[in-house]
Scaffold this motif. Sequence first.
Motif, mmCIF file in Angstrom:
data_model
loop_
_atom_site.group_PDB
_atom_site.id
_atom_site.type_symbol
_atom_site.label_atom_id
_atom_site.label_comp_id
_atom_site.label_asym_id
_atom_site.label_seq_id
_atom_site.Cartn_x
_atom_site.Cartn_y
_atom_site.Cartn_z
ATOM 1 N N TRP A 82 0.844 -1.189 0.000
ATOM 2 C CA TRP A 82 0.000 0.000 0.000
ATOM 3 C C TRP A 82 0.881 1.242 0.000
ATOM 4 C CZ3 TRP A 82 -0.094 3.896 3.719
ATOM 5 C CH2 TRP A 82 0.617 3.633 4.887
ATOM 6 N N ALA A 83 0.340 2.339 -0.525
ATOM 7 C CA ALA A 83 1.056 3.616 -0.525
ATOM 8 C C ALA A 83 0.031 4.745 -0.545
ATOM 9 C CB ALA A 83 1.975 3.727 -1.726
ATOM 10 N N LEU A 84 0.325 5.815 0.188
ATOM 11 C CA LEU A 84 -0.527 6.999 0.186
ATOM 12 C C LEU A 84 0.189 8.108 -0.571
ATOM 13 C CD1 LEU A 84 -3.302 7.852 1.331
ATOM 14 C CD2 LEU A 84 -2.069 8.987 3.172
ATOM 15 N N GLN A 85 -0.419 8.552 -1.658
ATOM 16 C CA GLN A 85 0.198 9.522 -2.547
ATOM 17 C C GLN A 85 -0.625 10.792 -2.623
ATOM 18 O OE1 GLN A 85 0.534 7.411 -6.268
ATOM 19 N NE2 GLN A 85 1.977 5.907 -5.463
ATOM 20 N N ALA A 86 0.005 11.863 -3.082
ATOM 21 C CA ALA A 86 -0.690 13.143 -3.217
ATOM 22 C C ALA A 86 -1.727 13.069 -4.336
ATOM 23 C CB ALA A 86 0.317 14.261 -3.506
ATOM 24 N N ALA A 87 -2.815 13.793 -4.156
ATOM 25 C CA ALA A 87 -3.857 13.902 -5.172
ATOM 26 C C ALA A 87 -3.835 15.306 -5.757
ATOM 27 C CB ALA A 87 -5.228 13.605 -4.574
ATOM 28 N N THR A 88 -4.471 15.467 -6.907
ATOM 29 C CA THR A 88 -4.563 16.794 -7.523
ATOM 30 C C THR A 88 -5.318 17.753 -6.612
ATOM 31 O OG1 THR A 88 -4.540 15.798 -9.721
ATOM 32 C CG2 THR A 88 -5.343 18.055 -9.554
ATOM 33 N N ASN A 89 -6.390 17.279 -6.017
ATOM 34 C CA ASN A 89 -7.146 18.054 -5.034
ATOM 35 C C ASN A 89 -6.371 18.042 -3.725
ATOM 36 O OD1 ASN A 89 -8.979 18.817 -2.943
ATOM 37 N ND2 ASN A 89 -10.714 18.304 -4.278
ATOM 38 N N GLU A 90 -5.961 19.200 -3.249
ATOM 39 C CA GLU A 90 -5.065 19.260 -2.090
ATOM 40 C C GLU A 90 -5.720 18.795 -0.801
ATOM 41 O OE1 GLU A 90 -5.703 23.965 -0.831
ATOM 42 O OE2 GLU A 90 -3.849 23.311 -1.792
ATOM 43 N N ASP A 91 -7.049 18.645 -0.773
ATOM 44 C CA ASP A 91 -7.730 18.146 0.414
ATOM 45 C C ASP A 91 -7.874 16.631 0.406
ATOM 46 O OD1 ASP A 91 -8.127 20.700 1.476
ATOM 47 O OD2 ASP A 91 -9.910 20.993 0.239
ATOM 48 N N ARG A 92 -7.332 15.977 -0.609
ATOM 49 C CA ARG A 92 -7.500 14.541 -0.750
ATOM 50 C C ARG A 92 -6.156 13.846 -0.979
ATOM 51 N NH1 ARG A 92 -12.851 14.704 -4.696
ATOM 52 N NH2 ARG A 92 -14.209 15.762 -3.177
ATOM 53 N N ALA A 93 -6.204 12.517 -0.991
ATOM 54 C CA ALA A 93 -5.011 11.712 -1.234
ATOM 55 C C ALA A 93 -5.404 10.505 -2.073
ATOM 56 C CB ALA A 93 -4.392 11.271 0.091
ATOM 57 N N MET A 94 -4.393 9.858 -2.659
ATOM 58 C CA MET A 94 -4.608 8.656 -3.451
ATOM 59 C C MET A 94 -4.056 7.466 -2.671
ATOM 60 S SD MET A 94 -6.023 10.274 -5.872
ATOM 61 C CE MET A 94 -6.346 8.969 -7.061
ATOM 62 N N LEU A 95 -4.948 6.550 -2.292
ATOM 63 C CA LEU A 95 -4.553 5.353 -1.568
ATOM 64 C C LEU A 95 -4.431 4.201 -2.563
ATOM 65 C CD1 LEU A 95 -3.959 3.896 1.068
ATOM 66 C CD2 LEU A 95 -6.421 3.579 1.376
ATOM 67 N N VAL A 96 -3.211 3.717 -2.751
ATOM 68 C CA VAL A 96 -2.906 2.735 -3.790
ATOM 69 C C VAL A 96 -2.616 1.379 -3.158
ATOM 70 C CG1 VAL A 96 -1.426 2.172 -5.742
ATOM 71 C CG2 VAL A 96 -1.886 4.581 -5.181
#
Length: 225
Positions: free
Chosen positions: A160-174
């Motif tokens: 698993w990895a938590l990455q930055a999202a385009t929307n600064e209030d969100r994240a991408m959980l991979v």
Amino acid sequence: MKRLLLLCLLLVFLAAPGCDDDSPQPSTTVYQLFPNGYFSAGFREEYTMTGTSTNGVNFQGTHLELTQATTSFDGQQTNPVRIQDDWVEVSSNTPFSTSTLTYYSTQADDRRWVGTEDLVSTLVATASSNATLPVTAEIGEGGLVATFVDTFGNTINQTWALQAATNEDRAMLVWATEVRDAGGIVISEGNTTYEIDPSGTRQSLTIFFDLKVLADPVSWVGVKL
């Protein structure tokens, strides 16, 4: 071949503005990895999906996640989550479905992914080793989820990895998966990515899988219903 494809579908997860200089600053926002109630029986999420392969084959369908009642798996009590995918290949209108159970341990402070079961083929993958899944994480964090061995002797590595999202209030959980056969050859790879807010609430879903023998990777985009 179909069973390997079903395993790929299991791959069964913000950067803050700059501060006082021009260099990027790490995010200090904390995100839940799972939405509230995810491990309680009756939790339900559904997405409408569209997919396209590298060779231009188009798909439409739905993705469902539905938490089941607590049950025993591999000698321990677990919270199973049913993952149901129903797809149609657009040009031929050919339907196909997958249905799997993903089993998590019941301890909230020591949550582990302990195995999966394909309800169509009865293929089972059991963790030979697994790690505690964190309740929360920050951008840039990640790690090993588990190493599984399936009925055919294939080895499945899940991270698993938590990455930055385009929307600064969100994240991408991979959630990323790699499957190797008994000889150590990679036979499939894939990932499932959720766009999440700090509470772990999912906003959208993308799925990628590459079954090597087909040489035609497929990318899916899902909109939450």
